[in-house]
Design an enzyme around this catalytic site. Structure first.
Site, PDB file in Angstrom:
ATOM      1  N   THR A   1       0.823  -1.209   0.000  1.00 60.84           N
ATOM      2  CA  THR A   1       0.000   0.000   0.000  1.00 60.84           C
ATOM      3  C   THR A   1       0.862   1.266   0.000  1.00 60.84           C
ATOM      4  O   THR A   1       1.962   1.285   0.561  1.00 60.84           O
ATOM      5  CB  THR A   1      -0.917   0.025   1.241  1.00 60.84           C
ATOM      6  OG1 THR A   1      -1.616   1.265   1.271  1.00 60.84           O
ATOM      7  CG2 THR A   1      -0.154  -0.128   2.542  1.00 60.84           C
TER       8      THR A   1
ATOM      9  N   SER B   1      -2.854   3.207  10.373  1.00 60.26           N
ATOM     10  CA  SER B   1      -3.838   2.298  10.993  1.00 60.26           C
ATOM     11  C   SER B   1      -3.113   0.988  11.256  1.00 60.26           C
ATOM     12  O   SER B   1      -2.011   0.759  10.723  1.00 60.26           O
ATOM     13  CB  SER B   1      -5.022   2.039  10.047  1.00 60.26           C
ATOM     14  OG  SER B   1      -4.596   1.226   8.957  1.00 60.26           O
TER      15      SER B   1
ATOM     16  N   TYR C   1      -4.000  -1.844  10.114  1.00 60.32           N
ATOM     17  CA  TYR C   1      -3.885  -2.484   8.790  1.00 60.32           C
ATOM     18  C   TYR C   1      -2.633  -1.996   8.065  1.00 60.32           C
ATOM     19  O   TYR C   1      -1.824  -2.794   7.580  1.00 60.32           O
ATOM     20  CB  TYR C   1      -5.141  -2.212   7.930  1.00 60.32           C
ATOM     21  CG  TYR C   1      -4.794  -2.260   6.470  1.00 60.32           C
ATOM     22  CD1 TYR C   1      -4.489  -3.472   5.851  1.00 60.32           C
ATOM     23  CD2 TYR C   1      -4.689  -1.087   5.705  1.00 60.32           C
ATOM     24  CE1 TYR C   1      -4.090  -3.511   4.518  1.00 60.32           C
ATOM     25  CE2 TYR C   1      -4.299  -1.121   4.385  1.00 60.32           C
ATOM     26  CZ  TYR C   1      -4.004  -2.339   3.792  1.00 60.32           C
ATOM     27  OH  TYR C   1      -3.599  -2.373   2.491  1.00 60.32           O
ATOM     28  N   HIS C   2      -2.473  -0.660   7.979  1.00 59.12           N
ATOM     29  CA  HIS C   2      -1.309  -0.138   7.252  1.00 59.12           C
ATOM     30  C   HIS C   2      -0.002  -0.588   7.934  1.00 59.12           C
ATOM     31  O   HIS C   2       1.001  -0.842   7.267  1.00 59.12           O
ATOM     32  CB  HIS C   2      -1.379   1.395   7.164  1.00 59.12           C
ATOM     33  CG  HIS C   2      -2.418   1.897   6.193  1.00 59.12           C
ATOM     34  ND1 HIS C   2      -3.660   2.345   6.594  1.00 59.12           N
ATOM     35  CD2 HIS C   2      -2.399   2.026   4.846  1.00 59.12           C
ATOM     36  CE1 HIS C   2      -4.358   2.725   5.535  1.00 59.12           C
ATOM     37  NE2 HIS C   2      -3.627   2.545   4.456  1.00 59.12           N
TER      38      HIS C   2
ATOM     39  N   LYS D   1       1.353  -3.813   6.690  1.00 57.99           N
ATOM     40  CA  LYS D   1       2.043  -3.730   5.389  1.00 57.99           C
ATOM     41  C   LYS D   1       3.484  -3.241   5.584  1.00 57.99           C
ATOM     42  O   LYS D   1       4.363  -3.565   4.794  1.00 57.99           O
ATOM     43  CB  LYS D   1       1.284  -2.792   4.455  1.00 57.99           C
ATOM     44  CG  LYS D   1      -0.105  -3.291   4.092  1.00 57.99           C
ATOM     45  CD  LYS D   1      -0.019  -4.469   3.132  1.00 57.99           C
ATOM     46  CE  LYS D   1      -1.388  -4.963   2.747  1.00 57.99           C
ATOM     47  NZ  LYS D   1      -1.392  -5.960   1.684  1.00 57.99           N
TER      48      LYS D   1
HETATM   49  P1  NAD Z   1     -10.386  -8.048  -0.398  1.00 56.68           P
HETATM   50  O1  NAD Z   1     -10.645  -8.145   1.054  1.00 56.68           O
HETATM   51  O2  NAD Z   1     -11.524  -7.814  -1.327  1.00 56.68           O
HETATM   52  O3  NAD Z   1      -9.629  -9.378  -0.897  1.00 56.68           O
HETATM   53  C1  NAD Z   1      -8.689 -10.073  -0.112  1.00 56.68           C
HETATM   54  C2  NAD Z   1      -8.943 -11.566  -0.331  1.00 56.68           C
HETATM   55  O4  NAD Z   1      -7.983 -12.289   0.427  1.00 56.68           O
HETATM   56  C3  NAD Z   1     -10.324 -11.979   0.170  1.00 56.68           C
HETATM   57  O5  NAD Z   1     -10.985 -12.730  -0.825  1.00 56.68           O
HETATM   58  C4  NAD Z   1     -10.044 -12.804   1.422  1.00 56.68           C
HETATM   59  O6  NAD Z   1     -10.990 -13.835   1.612  1.00 56.68           O
HETATM   60  C5  NAD Z   1      -8.647 -13.342   1.107  1.00 56.68           C
HETATM   61  N1  NAD Z   1      -7.855 -13.645   2.310  1.00 56.68           N
HETATM   62  C6  NAD Z   1      -7.612 -12.835   3.390  1.00 56.68           C
HETATM   63  N2  NAD Z   1      -6.864 -13.492   4.289  1.00 56.68           N
HETATM   64  C7  NAD Z   1      -6.593 -14.715   3.767  1.00 56.68           C
HETATM   65  C8  NAD Z   1      -5.881 -15.844   4.230  1.00 56.68           C
HETATM   66  N3  NAD Z   1      -5.316 -15.855   5.427  1.00 56.68           N
HETATM   67  N4  NAD Z   1      -5.816 -16.931   3.438  1.00 56.68           N
HETATM   68  C9  NAD Z   1      -6.410 -16.960   2.226  1.00 56.68           C
HETATM   69  N5  NAD Z   1      -7.121 -15.913   1.738  1.00 56.68           N
HETATM   70  C10 NAD Z   1      -7.211 -14.812   2.504  1.00 56.68           C
HETATM   71  O7  NAD Z   1      -9.256  -6.939  -0.617  1.00 56.68           O
HETATM   72  P2  NAD Z   1      -8.750  -6.252  -1.962  1.00 56.68           P
HETATM   73  O8  NAD Z   1      -9.331  -4.910  -2.043  1.00 56.68           O
HETATM   74  O9  NAD Z   1      -8.904  -7.199  -3.096  1.00 56.68           O
HETATM   75  O10 NAD Z   1      -7.205  -6.102  -1.627  1.00 56.68           O
HETATM   76  C11 NAD Z   1      -6.268  -7.108  -2.006  1.00 56.68           C
HETATM   77  C12 NAD Z   1      -4.873  -6.685  -1.590  1.00 56.68           C
HETATM   78  O11 NAD Z   1      -4.555  -5.438  -2.219  1.00 56.68           O
HETATM   79  C13 NAD Z   1      -4.762  -6.455  -0.081  1.00 56.68           C
HETATM   80  O12 NAD Z   1      -3.576  -7.016   0.398  1.00 56.68           O
HETATM   81  C14 NAD Z   1      -4.755  -4.950   0.052  1.00 56.68           C
HETATM   82  O13 NAD Z   1      -3.974  -4.572   1.145  1.00 56.68           O
HETATM   83  C15 NAD Z   1      -4.153  -4.483  -1.260  1.00 56.68           C
HETATM   84  N6  NAD Z   1      -4.642  -3.140  -1.636  1.00 56.68           N
HETATM   85  C16 NAD Z   1      -5.971  -2.916  -1.884  1.00 56.68           C
HETATM   86  C17 NAD Z   1      -6.400  -1.632  -2.235  1.00 56.68           C
HETATM   87  C18 NAD Z   1      -7.848  -1.291  -2.492  1.00 56.68           C
HETATM   88  O14 NAD Z   1      -8.160  -0.105  -2.709  1.00 56.68           O
HETATM   89  N7  NAD Z   1      -8.757  -2.261  -2.504  1.00 56.68           N
HETATM   90  C19 NAD Z   1      -5.464  -0.598  -2.318  1.00 56.68           C
HETATM   91  C20 NAD Z   1      -4.111  -0.865  -2.041  1.00 56.68           C
HETATM   92  C21 NAD Z   1      -3.719  -2.148  -1.703  1.00 56.68           C
HETATM   93  N1  USQ Z   2     -12.859   9.117   3.668  1.00 55.37           N
HETATM   94  C1  USQ Z   2     -13.841  10.090   3.662  1.00 55.37           C
HETATM   95  N2  USQ Z   2     -15.124   9.677   3.554  1.00 55.37           N
HETATM   96  C2  USQ Z   2     -15.488   8.369   3.434  1.00 55.37           C
HETATM   97  C3  USQ Z   2     -14.470   7.392   3.438  1.00 55.37           C
HETATM   98  C4  USQ Z   2     -13.161   7.803   3.559  1.00 55.37           C
HETATM   99  O1  USQ Z   2     -13.567  11.289   3.753  1.00 55.37           O
HETATM  100  O2  USQ Z   2     -16.683   8.092   3.351  1.00 55.37           O
HETATM  101  C5  USQ Z   2     -11.447   9.528   3.769  1.00 55.37           C
HETATM  102  C6  USQ Z   2     -10.680   8.854   4.890  1.00 55.37           C
HETATM  103  O3  USQ Z   2     -10.810   9.563   6.111  1.00 55.37           O
HETATM  104  C7  USQ Z   2      -9.263   8.867   4.331  1.00 55.37           C
HETATM  105  C8  USQ Z   2      -9.464   8.767   2.826  1.00 55.37           C
HETATM  106  O4  USQ Z   2     -10.824   9.121   2.577  1.00 55.37           O
HETATM  107  O5  USQ Z   2      -8.653  10.088   4.601  1.00 55.37           O
HETATM  108  C9  USQ Z   2      -9.183   7.413   2.231  1.00 55.37           C
HETATM  109  O6  USQ Z   2      -9.955   6.417   2.896  1.00 55.37           O
HETATM  110  P1  USQ Z   2     -10.268   5.022   2.178  1.00 55.37           P
HETATM  111  O7  USQ Z   2     -11.140   4.213   3.074  1.00 55.37           O
HETATM  112  O8  USQ Z   2     -10.732   5.266   0.790  1.00 55.37           O
HETATM  113  O9  USQ Z   2      -8.796   4.393   2.028  1.00 55.37           O
HETATM  114  P2  USQ Z   2      -7.818   3.713   3.099  1.00 55.37           P
HETATM  115  O10 USQ Z   2      -8.424   3.560   4.438  1.00 55.37           O
HETATM  116  O11 USQ Z   2      -6.511   4.440   3.020  1.00 55.37           O
HETATM  117  O12 USQ Z   2      -7.593   2.252   2.511  1.00 55.37           O
HETATM  118  C10 USQ Z   2      -7.714   1.911   1.126  1.00 55.37           C
HETATM  119  C11 USQ Z   2      -7.757   0.388   1.043  1.00 55.37           C
HETATM  120  C12 USQ Z   2      -6.435  -0.173   1.579  1.00 55.37           C
HETATM  121  C13 USQ Z   2      -5.277   0.439   0.808  1.00 55.37           C
HETATM  122  C14 USQ Z   2      -5.305   1.968   0.876  1.00 55.37           C
HETATM  123  C15 USQ Z   2      -4.310   2.608  -0.067  1.00 55.37           C
HETATM  124  O13 USQ Z   2      -8.851  -0.123   1.796  1.00 55.37           O
HETATM  125  O14 USQ Z   2      -6.441  -1.588   1.410  1.00 55.37           O
HETATM  126  O15 USQ Z   2      -4.047  -0.008   1.314  1.00 55.37           O
HETATM  127  O16 USQ Z   2      -6.610   2.417   0.411  1.00 55.37           O
HETATM  128  S1  USQ Z   2      -3.683   4.129   0.564  1.00 55.37           S
HETATM  129  O17 USQ Z   2      -4.808   5.018   0.862  1.00 55.37           O
HETATM  130  O18 USQ Z   2      -2.834   4.694  -0.475  1.00 55.37           O
HETATM  131  O19 USQ Z   2      -2.954   3.842   1.790  1.00 55.37           O
END
Ligand code: NAD
Ligand code: USQ
Length: 404
Positions: free
Chosen positions: A145, A187, A189-190, A193
């Site tokens: 991320t 967070s 979560y972050h 990573k």
């Molecule tokens: P998602 O939750 O939709 O998909 C993750 C998948 O992984 C799910 O299907 C879940 O069941 C599976 N999973 C989780 N833990 C597991 C485990 N222990 N064993 C097997 N499967 C498991 O999330 P996403 O949005 O598809 O994100 C995928 C990856 O990309 C994540 O690692 C996330 O951090 C990264 N990412 C996502 C975004 C975004 O905006 N969605 C942005 C940046 C990075």
């Molecule tokens: N936000 C709002 N209103 C909303 C939802 C979110 O103002 O209704 C704001 C949040 O406070 C934050 C920003 O929008 O400042 C982004 O929030 P988000 O939920 O869109 O993104 P984030 O929590 O950062 O997480 C998402 C993905 C995560 C990925 C990350 C990339 O869920 O898996 O790692 O984006 S990044 O943002 O570059 O870290």
């Protein structure tokens, strides 16, 4: 190539699996379906009606003539199963999406924090240890991320993973070094990573594993060329307060007539990438692996940065939606600038999809089509970052008194 896609049932993993299969790769989807169970826990569900993984791969076979194999396995818990799978399948590459990815979910309670750390760190470490144990020279591509960097700099663009630094030795000599860019997670979560990054650096150094870490921004959109081919292939669309990400939420909120929920002043600037570019980036990363013995390749996987209130104004302008500034449930900078380098993907041929009216409307159209499935009560973000943000509820974990 034979490619194992861990987390291949998720929002990014499913369209990436279809894209790679469409290119002729032999794709194995591995997922423990935890994301579907979390939907049940939260009483939320994808706005789009997603079918079971078995139905998904059967539909893909019917539509494309190509086979994707689905295996249910918990990468974080079932180490032996993972080793057996790798030995049986011998993939050339493993794409690792299998983590709990929602920042708000990771902050809900101590149990959610612990689950996120256990799941994410174990999943990544199990995979690394299993690659070493099996002796497979598979290229590991991980979805990281942009949030590992934090969202601001001393004024320069955020580099791709590594920061050149000058240090002065005790003899007074100035020495140049390159270090992993200092992490600044926002967070739990972050934070996982950031821990992943250290695991990758160690295993690339010690075991010469070939690893690419993609520091991805917020993914928006729903359809790719493949997911749009048949309703049974539709991608998930999260809009709830935990898993919905900001731009997709705004587009969905506009479609159902809900005021756009801007946190605080909306001055937060974030990096974004469209889902079609995300699948292309995964392809490009797979086609450009590091050599054995190389340090981890880190690419910034984003195409644009946007300020939250600008996105809200844009969506409101297109749709007539109203904007509501709501108290920010997060502990984050109210305003930040964000400048990011993303030269590697551009040099390797990525043609970015920029935010434009047509695409925004396309996503809003998807949201409008399934608006009848929306549960508006699931929209507010109720997960708060600190005990002080929980009105009326005293902290169960009082802070130690300084010096006390
Ligand atoms: P998602 O939750 O939709 O998909 C993750 C998948 O992984 C799910 O299907 C879940 O069941 C599976 N999973 C989780 N833990 C597991 C485990 N222990 N064993 C097997 N499967 C498991 O999330 P996403 O949005 O598809 O994100 C995928 C990856 O990309 C994540 O690692 C996330 O951090 C990264 N990412 C996502 C975004 C975004 O905006 N969605 C942005 C940046 C990075
Ligand atoms: N936000 C709002 N209103 C909303 C939802 C979110 O103002 O209704 C704001 C949040 O406070 C934050 C920003 O929008 O400042 C982004 O929030 P988000 O939920 O869109 O993104 P984030 O929590 O950062 O997480 C998402 C993905 C995560 C990925 C990350 C990339 O869920 O898996 O790692 O984006 S990044 O943002 O570059 O870290």
């Amino acid at each position: 190539m034979k490619i194992a896609v861990l987390g291949g049932d998720g929002f990014c993993g499913w369209p990436a699996s279809l894209h790679l299969s469409d290119l002729g790769h032999d794709v194995l989807v591995v997922d423990n379906l935890s994301r579907r169970r979390i939907d049940e826990e939260l009483g939320a569900s994808s706005l789009t009606p997603i079918v079971s993984p078995q139905e998904r791969v059967a539909a893909w076979q019917e539509v494309s003539g190509r086979t994707i194999t689905f295996v249910e396995l918990d990468v974080a818990q079932d180490y032996d199963g993972l080793v057996d799978l790798l030995l049986a399948q011998r993939p050339d590459a493993v794409v690792h999406f299998a983590e709990q990815r929602a920042a708000p979910y990771s902050m809900k309670s101590p149990a959610h924090k612990r689950y996120t750390v256990d799941n994410n760190v174990n999943a990544t470490h199990n995979l690394l240890a299993a690659l070493v144990e099996t002796g497979l020279d598979a290229h590991l591509v991980h979805l990281g991320t942009m949030g590992v960097y934090g969202y601001g700099t001393a004024g320069m663009k955020i580099p791709e993973g590594y920061l050149p630094v000058q240090v002065v030795t005790h003899e007074g000599e100035q020495v140049e070094q390159e270090i992993l860019y200092p992490t600044n997670p926002g967070s739990v979560y972050h934070l996982t990573k950031c821990l992943d990054q250290q695991l990758f650096a160690y295993y690339a150094k010690n075991d010469r594993l070939r690893i690419t870490d993609l520091h991805q921004g917020i993914v928006w959109g729903t359809h790719t060329d493949q997911t749009a081919r048949d309703e049974r292939l539709v991608n998930r669309f999260d809009y709830d307060g935990d898993y919905g990400t900001v731009l997709n939420r705004f587009l969905m909120q506009a479609a159902v007539g809900y005021p756009l929920t801007v946190h605080g002043t909306g001055g937060q600037t974030r990096a974004f990438i469209h889902i079609r570019d995300m699948v292309r980036c995964v392809q490009i990363a797979l086609e450009n692996p590091p050599a054995r013995g190389d340090k981890v390749k880190i690419f910034n996987q984003m195409t644009q940065t946007h300020r939250v209130r600008d996105l809200a104004e844009l969506v409101a302008g297109l749709s007539g939606a109203t904007v509501e500034m709501v108290p920010n449930p997060r502990h984050e900078a109210a305003e930040n600038d964000l400048h990011v380098r993303n030269d590697t993907f551009l040099d390797l041929g990525l043609e970015p999809t920029f935010l434009e009216e047509g695409l925004l409307l396309e996503v809003e159209e998807v949201a409008r089509r399934y608006a009848h499935r929306a549960d508006l009560e699931k929209i507010p973000c109720t997960s708060v970052w600190t005990a002080e943000q929980r009105p009326g509820v005293p902290s169960r974990h009082p802070q130690p008194v300084a010096g006390g």
